[in-house]
Scaffold this motif. Structure first.
Motif, PDB file in Angstrom:
ATOM      1  N   TRP A  62       0.823  -1.203   0.000  1.00  0.00           N
ATOM      2  CA  TRP A  62       0.000   0.000   0.000  1.00  0.00           C
ATOM      3  C   TRP A  62       0.866   1.266   0.000  1.00  0.00           C
ATOM      4  CZ3 TRP A  62      -5.202   0.423  -0.581  1.00  0.00           C
ATOM      5  CH2 TRP A  62      -5.950  -0.743  -0.478  1.00  0.00           C
ATOM      6  N   GLY A  63       1.960   1.227   0.732  1.00  0.00           N
ATOM      7  CA  GLY A  63       2.856   2.382   0.768  1.00  0.00           C
ATOM      8  C   GLY A  63       2.440   3.468   1.734  1.00  0.00           C
ATOM      9  N   LEU A  64       1.495   3.197   2.608  1.00  0.00           N
ATOM     10  CA  LEU A  64       1.039   4.194   3.576  1.00  0.00           C
ATOM     11  C   LEU A  64       1.724   3.982   4.924  1.00  0.00           C
ATOM     12  CD1 LEU A  64      -2.795   4.164   2.838  1.00  0.00           C
ATOM     13  CD2 LEU A  64      -1.119   5.830   2.033  1.00  0.00           C
ATOM     14  N   TYR A  65       1.795   5.046   5.708  1.00  0.00           N
ATOM     15  CA  TYR A  65       2.259   4.908   7.083  1.00  0.00           C
ATOM     16  C   TYR A  65       1.606   5.976   7.957  1.00  0.00           C
ATOM     17  CZ  TYR A  65       5.677   8.700   6.220  1.00  0.00           C
ATOM     18  OH  TYR A  65       6.282   9.890   5.912  1.00  0.00           O
ATOM     19  N   VAL A  66       1.477   5.654   9.224  1.00  0.00           N
ATOM     20  CA  VAL A  66       0.897   6.575  10.211  1.00  0.00           C
ATOM     21  C   VAL A  66       1.850   6.637  11.401  1.00  0.00           C
ATOM     22  CG1 VAL A  66      -1.506   6.208   9.536  1.00  0.00           C
ATOM     23  CG2 VAL A  66      -0.470   4.722  11.267  1.00  0.00           C
ATOM     24  N   ASN A  67       1.853   7.787  12.068  1.00  0.00           N
ATOM     25  CA  ASN A  67       2.615   7.885  13.309  1.00  0.00           C
ATOM     26  C   ASN A  67       1.799   8.640  14.351  1.00  0.00           C
ATOM     27  OD1 ASN A  67       3.932  10.238  11.410  1.00  0.00           O
ATOM     28  ND2 ASN A  67       3.799  10.945  13.532  1.00  0.00           N
TER      29      ASN A  67
ATOM     30  N   GLY B 234       0.528  11.897  12.313  1.00  0.00           N
ATOM     31  CA  GLY B 234       1.047  11.999  10.959  1.00  0.00           C
ATOM     32  C   GLY B 234       0.473  10.934  10.049  1.00  0.00           C
ATOM     33  N   LEU B 235       0.260  11.301   8.793  1.00  0.00           N
ATOM     34  CA  LEU B 235      -0.175  10.368   7.757  1.00  0.00           C
ATOM     35  C   LEU B 235       0.773  10.529   6.572  1.00  0.00           C
ATOM     36  CD1 LEU B 235      -2.152   8.314   6.520  1.00  0.00           C
ATOM     37  CD2 LEU B 235      -3.527  10.265   5.728  1.00  0.00           C
ATOM     38  N   GLY B 236       1.417   9.421   6.153  1.00  0.00           N
ATOM     39  CA  GLY B 236       2.426   9.515   5.110  1.00  0.00           C
ATOM     40  C   GLY B 236       2.207   8.534   3.985  1.00  0.00           C
ATOM     41  N   LEU B 237       2.906   8.775   2.883  1.00  0.00           N
ATOM     42  CA  LEU B 237       2.838   7.915   1.711  1.00  0.00           C
ATOM     43  C   LEU B 237       4.266   7.633   1.233  1.00  0.00           C
ATOM     44  CD1 LEU B 237       1.331   6.504  -0.634  1.00  0.00           C
ATOM     45  CD2 LEU B 237       1.378   8.711  -1.849  1.00  0.00           C
ATOM     46  N   ASN B 238       4.635   6.339   1.167  1.00  0.00           N
ATOM     47  CA  ASN B 238       5.900   5.912   0.586  1.00  0.00           C
ATOM     48  C   ASN B 238       5.683   5.663  -0.907  1.00  0.00           C
ATOM     49  OD1 ASN B 238       7.459   5.847   3.025  1.00  0.00           O
ATOM     50  ND2 ASN B 238       6.444   3.936   3.578  1.00  0.00           N
ATOM     51  N   THR B 239       6.206   6.537  -1.734  1.00  0.00           N
ATOM     52  CA  THR B 239       5.968   6.424  -3.172  1.00  0.00           C
ATOM     53  C   THR B 239       7.008   5.496  -3.810  1.00  0.00           C
ATOM     54  OG1 THR B 239       7.396   8.230  -3.928  1.00  0.00           O
ATOM     55  CG2 THR B 239       5.230   8.827  -3.073  1.00  0.00           C
ATOM     56  N   THR B 240       6.723   5.076  -5.054  1.00  0.00           N
ATOM     57  CA  THR B 240       7.662   4.260  -5.821  1.00  0.00           C
ATOM     58  C   THR B 240       8.508   5.105  -6.752  1.00  0.00           C
ATOM     59  OG1 THR B 240       5.937   3.872  -7.484  1.00  0.00           O
ATOM     60  CG2 THR B 240       6.177   2.237  -5.720  1.00  0.00           C
ATOM     61  N   HIS B 241       8.346   6.426  -6.684  1.00  0.00           N
ATOM     62  CA  HIS B 241       9.162   7.315  -7.508  1.00  0.00           C
ATOM     63  C   HIS B 241      10.447   7.669  -6.769  1.00  0.00           C
ATOM     64  CE1 HIS B 241      10.219  10.376 -10.420  1.00  0.00           C
ATOM     65  NE2 HIS B 241      10.412  11.233  -9.426  1.00  0.00           N
TER      66      HIS B 241
ATOM     67  N   HIS C 178       6.152  -2.405   8.673  1.00  0.00           N
ATOM     68  CA  HIS C 178       7.256  -1.865   9.462  1.00  0.00           C
ATOM     69  C   HIS C 178       6.679  -1.210  10.705  1.00  0.00           C
ATOM     70  CE1 HIS C 178       9.490   1.936  10.524  1.00  0.00           C
ATOM     71  NE2 HIS C 178      10.416   1.026  10.771  1.00  0.00           N
ATOM     72  N   VAL C 179       7.321  -1.443  11.839  1.00  0.00           N
ATOM     73  CA  VAL C 179       6.969  -0.793  13.101  1.00  0.00           C
ATOM     74  C   VAL C 179       8.219  -0.086  13.619  1.00  0.00           C
ATOM     75  CG1 VAL C 179       6.191  -1.079  15.479  1.00  0.00           C
ATOM     76  CG2 VAL C 179       5.181  -2.468  13.660  1.00  0.00           C
ATOM     77  N   GLY C 180       8.068   1.189  13.939  1.00  0.00           N
ATOM     78  CA  GLY C 180       9.175   1.958  14.479  1.00  0.00           C
ATOM     79  C   GLY C 180       8.799   2.628  15.782  1.00  0.00           C
ATOM     80  N   LEU C 181       9.718   2.635  16.726  1.00  0.00           N
ATOM     81  CA  LEU C 181       9.523   3.289  18.015  1.00  0.00           C
ATOM     82  C   LEU C 181      10.657   4.273  18.237  1.00  0.00           C
ATOM     83  CD1 LEU C 181       8.589   0.213  20.267  1.00  0.00           C
ATOM     84  CD2 LEU C 181       7.021   1.868  19.233  1.00  0.00           C
ATOM     85  N   ASP C 182      10.306   5.535  18.514  1.00  0.00           N
ATOM     86  CA  ASP C 182      11.293   6.582  18.823  1.00  0.00           C
ATOM     87  C   ASP C 182      11.044   7.098  20.229  1.00  0.00           C
ATOM     88  OD1 ASP C 182      11.932   6.238  16.214  1.00  0.00           O
ATOM     89  OD2 ASP C 182      11.530   8.282  15.562  1.00  0.00           O
ATOM     90  N   LEU C 183      12.096   7.243  20.984  1.00  0.00           N
ATOM     91  CA  LEU C 183      12.031   7.863  22.295  1.00  0.00           C
ATOM     92  C   LEU C 183      13.110   8.937  22.340  1.00  0.00           C
ATOM     93  CD1 LEU C 183      10.917   7.980  25.219  1.00  0.00           C
ATOM     94  CD2 LEU C 183      12.674   6.289  25.833  1.00  0.00           C
TER      95      LEU C 183
ATOM     96  N   ARG D 292       5.357   4.446  14.899  1.00  0.00           N
ATOM     97  CA  ARG D 292       5.106   4.506  13.448  1.00  0.00           C
ATOM     98  C   ARG D 292       4.783   3.113  12.929  1.00  0.00           C
ATOM     99  NH1 ARG D 292       8.756   7.137   8.516  1.00  0.00           N
ATOM    100  NH2 ARG D 292       8.110   5.620   6.920  1.00  0.00           N
ATOM    101  N   PHE D 293       3.800   3.071  12.014  1.00  0.00           N
ATOM    102  CA  PHE D 293       3.411   1.804  11.393  1.00  0.00           C
ATOM    103  C   PHE D 293       3.290   2.002   9.889  1.00  0.00           C
ATOM    104  CE2 PHE D 293      -0.101  -1.174  10.121  1.00  0.00           C
ATOM    105  CZ  PHE D 293       0.665  -2.329  10.185  1.00  0.00           C
ATOM    106  N   ASP D 294       4.064   1.228   9.122  1.00  0.00           N
ATOM    107  CA  ASP D 294       4.014   1.236   7.648  1.00  0.00           C
ATOM    108  C   ASP D 294       3.290  -0.020   7.172  1.00  0.00           C
ATOM    109  OD1 ASP D 294       6.581   3.233   6.541  1.00  0.00           O
ATOM    110  OD2 ASP D 294       6.508   2.672   8.642  1.00  0.00           O
ATOM    111  N   PHE D 295       2.483   0.149   6.138  1.00  0.00           N
ATOM    112  CA  PHE D 295       1.763  -1.005   5.595  1.00  0.00           C
ATOM    113  C   PHE D 295       1.492  -0.815   4.102  1.00  0.00           C
ATOM    114  CE2 PHE D 295      -1.165   2.081   7.267  1.00  0.00           C
ATOM    115  CZ  PHE D 295      -2.182   2.167   6.341  1.00  0.00           C
TER     116      PHE D 295
END
Length: 357
Positions: free
Chosen positions: A56-61, A109-116, A307-312, A354-357
């Motif tokens: 899908w290329g989306l992610y939220v944080n 946050g709402l993000g998009l991982n593009t293929t470009h 992908h799951v990311g944790l920042d502290l 953060r979660f990417d899917f």
């Protein structure tokens, strides 16, 4: 002469050989890129995130925040010690300031991982509210001489009791495009640029002075507010250093230049009588600087789609010249004032999920 001619020929040969080597290197890289097809961009600064066009290329944080603000130039009074006179040698006087609270906020946050070329696009909203208060009374052989308040009304007048409150509402909306890539096997960079819009509303900065040394009024009140809005350019760099086992360190920096306005209101009252009411509305250029530092953990699924990311970490936001409250300074020229009396600094801790899917 023969030696000179031989040296010149050798120098020319070396230069031509170096140029030929550089051209061959460029041709080899171009040939490699042409042979690699669509993913050729990955060979030049390869992306630091999975290159997965089938997902899908989306992610939220989601980021819980615990922050504290500080504003310089908001001293309430100068409190004398050992004497009720301002000019004295009995003891050291001291400026009494607000006590700033720690308060919770959030960032979404709402993000998009593009293929470009492995670019990503992020829309992010930060919201936070806080306040500060300070109430105190002069002790024996003490007096409170106000910092704010028109000098024509409060010249050489002290107050026995002081009550104050400051309130801030802080909202930031960012839109940015970026590309994260490796510069070595353990270090990645993410340069980004975009837009920022900021709403910084200092809803109230009120000071109440009671039991005045010269009883002109039972209560003297100074009421101020500052509504700020701006929009402009945002640019920065995110840096990450990999350690091991999915853990890494990160350091992020961003600068923002905004076209903005301040709407400042100032009112003073003696008891219930409105003495004067002033509004100052104007446009100006403003700057905001952001910095983050912390530790990160990343997990990526086997198919690289999740992908799951944790920042502290800790972060700081600096707003130069944000204190634009009016300070009247002349008891003869009643309209004379100064502004731009200090900066707004916001610092604290955050946990980013953060979660990417």
């Amino acid at each position: 002469m023969k030696r000179l001619l031989t040296f010149a020929l050798l120098s020319t040969s070396c230069i031509l050989f170096a140029d030929e080597s550089r051209m061959r290197n460029i041709e080899n890289r171009l040939t490699c890129l042409e042979d690699c097809g669509q993913n050729c961009c990955c060979l030049i600064n390869p992306p630091a995130r999975p290159y997965t066009p089938d997902c899908w290329g989306l992610y939220v944080n989601v980021d819980p925040l615990i922050w504290q603000a500080h504003v310089n130039g908001l001293g309430l009074v100068i409190q004398t010690n050992g004497s009720t006179d301002f000019f004295n040698t009995a003891g050291q006087s001291r400026v009494q300031n607000l006590n700033y609270d720690w308060d919770w906020g959030f960032r979404l946050g709402l993000g998009l991982n593009t293929t470009h070329d492995a670019w990503d696009i992020l829309l992010q909203w930060t919201s936070w509210c806080t306040d500060a208060k300070r109430d105190f009374t002069a002790g024996p052989n003490q007096a409170n001489f106000p910092h704010f308040g028109h000098p024509r009304e409060l010249n050489e007048i002290s107050a026995n009791s002081v009550t104050s409150k400051w309130e801030l509402r802080y909202n930031i909306l960012d839109l940015e495009g970026a590309r994260e890539f490796w510069v070595s096997k353990c270090v990645s960079l993410r340069p980004f640029g975009g837009l920022r819009s900021a709403w910084i509303d200092q809803k109230e900065f009120n000071i109440d002075l009671k039991d005045l040394s010269i009883p002109l009024y039972e209560n003297y009140s100074i009421q101020q507010s500052d509504r700020f809005w701006g929009i402009g350019i945002r640019s920065g760099l995110d840096m990450q250093w990999g350690i091991a086992g999915g853990f890494s360190l990160f350091n992020n920096f961003a600068g923002n230049l905004l076209y903005s306005y301040h709407s400042v209101k100032h009112k003073e009252k003696g008891d219930d009588e409105n003495l004067f009411d002033v509004e100052n509305f104007y446009h100006l250029g403003s700057a905001i600087f952001d910095m983050q530092l912390g530790i990160r953990y990343d997990w990526i699924s086997c198919d690289c789609c999740y992908h799951v990311g944790l920042d502290l970490g800790w972060e700081h936001h600096w707003h130069p010249g944000q204190n634009q409250f009016l300070l009247f300074v002349d008891d003869v020229l009643a309209s004379k004032y100064v502004a731009n009396q200090g900066d707004l600094g916001i610092q604290g801790y955050f946990l980013k999920v953060r979660f990417d899917f």
